[in-house]
Design a protein around this motif. Sequence first.
Motif, PDB file in Angstrom:
ATOM      1  N   THR A   1      12.832   0.803  -2.899  1.00 22.92           N
ATOM      2  CA  THR A   1      12.261   1.657  -3.938  1.00 22.92           C
ATOM      3  C   THR A   1      13.331   2.573  -4.540  1.00 22.92           C
ATOM      4  OG1 THR A   1      10.167   1.675  -2.721  1.00 22.92           O
ATOM      5  CG2 THR A   1      10.402   3.283  -4.471  1.00 22.92           C
TER       6      THR A   1
ATOM      7  N   TYR B   1      14.832   2.381  -8.221  1.00 23.93           N
ATOM      8  CA  TYR B   1      14.673   3.567  -9.071  1.00 23.93           C
ATOM      9  C   TYR B   1      16.005   3.974  -9.691  1.00 23.93           C
ATOM     10  CZ  TYR B   1      13.371   8.255 -10.604  1.00 23.93           C
ATOM     11  OH  TYR B   1      13.155   9.386 -11.362  1.00 23.93           O
ATOM     12  N   LYS B   2      17.064   3.978  -8.882  1.00 25.20           N
ATOM     13  CA  LYS B   2      18.398   4.349  -9.378  1.00 25.20           C
ATOM     14  C   LYS B   2      18.852   3.377 -10.474  1.00 25.20           C
ATOM     15  CE  LYS B   2      19.631   7.912  -6.908  1.00 25.20           C
ATOM     16  NZ  LYS B   2      19.882   9.191  -7.535  1.00 25.20           N
TER      17      LYS B   2
ATOM     18  N   ILE C   1      11.261   4.252 -12.675  1.00 24.69           N
ATOM     19  CA  ILE C   1      10.027   4.033 -11.901  1.00 24.69           C
ATOM     20  C   ILE C   1       9.674   2.547 -11.832  1.00 24.69           C
ATOM     21  CG2 ILE C   1       7.537   4.486 -11.835  1.00 24.69           C
ATOM     22  CD1 ILE C   1       8.121   7.251 -13.005  1.00 24.69           C
TER      23      ILE C   1
ATOM     24  N   LEU D   1       9.415  -0.085  -8.499  1.00 25.22           N
ATOM     25  CA  LEU D   1       8.245  -0.920  -8.228  1.00 25.22           C
ATOM     26  C   LEU D   1       8.644  -2.395  -8.141  1.00 25.22           C
ATOM     27  CD1 LEU D   1       5.120  -0.722  -8.035  1.00 25.22           C
ATOM     28  CD2 LEU D   1       5.054  -1.238 -10.471  1.00 25.22           C
TER      29      LEU D   1
END
Lengths: 174, 172
Positions: free
Chosen positions: B63, B67-68, B72, B76
Amino acid sequence: MLLELFWSFFKIGLFTFGGGYAMIPLLQSEIVERKNWVSEEEIMDYYSIGQCTPGIIAVNVSTFTGYKLRGIKGAVAATLGIVCPSLIIITALANILNILIENEAVNHAFSGIRIVVIALMADVIINMWRKNIKDFWQFMVFAIAVTAMVFWGASPFWIIIAAAFFGLVLRKGN
Amino acid sequence: MLYALLFWEFFKIGLVALGGGMVTVPFLFNLADKYRWFTHRELVDMIAVAESSPGPIGINMATYAGYKTAGITGGLIATCGLVLPSLIVIIIIAGILNKYRQSDKFMEIMHTVHPAVLAMILFAGIELGRLVVVNQTAIIIGIIFWGAIHFVKLHPILYIVAGGITGVLMGL
């Protein structure tokens, strides 16, 4: 039922600190003792197989449990449950996580939590000892496995394979 | 098609990484070299975060890394990619297991495999202990909590919450 499965694994995911094996006390309490969904032996089977199959062990064990209860839908529900807390927390806090883990109070809380998790795992080992270490060979497997991991850095995958092979050899011997 | 690539790369990790969450780490270092989605330095920080945050460490890593890379949606997608192979493989194995769980051969194998799993729980506990400053206070608190766990038997979540509070109050 599917919602109940999701919710149980959501709770387990939310309070798992320290990886797949640290999850065992929660599984034991929530899905073995409280819900009576699977037996302790089945959990051990799931870990044995989950250690040797692709993917993260925590997810594998959740999928197994969900499948046993409600087939493919159950497997998906349990897996979503175990994954969602991480997904929500990491996404929500991603930008401040680096600052958060430097925070003194947060670190004190984590230290306290880790001590409790170790105590919970110790209790699981004590409770499971009688059922799983009943003869000389079982004790030898346990002792060699611990030695191999702690001192030689052996991989859990090969230890499970070796233990399974040894079980087959013993069976032939009897 | 960053999203498709992200999904595919994490799907491959999910397919070959065996065992605990930390096994994903070397693969993530490869990703860092291959795509420059995140740096080695960022990965080291991610490990610290993933070990501390609640939830399976491998999921936390996916996650966070996703994300990085792509916000978002990236988080996912990376997580879905990582989980999907095990979901498929375990569903297939679970079907087979239902048939053979009661067989003599399976029970004989598990007779020696279960003690090895017990050894793994012990090993995981030892590894977790390395993240704790072991001093007299920590040991005494550990023993008190173990006593409460063993003899009172409340839900483990309550002990975990109590442990967090104790940690803050006592400055562990």
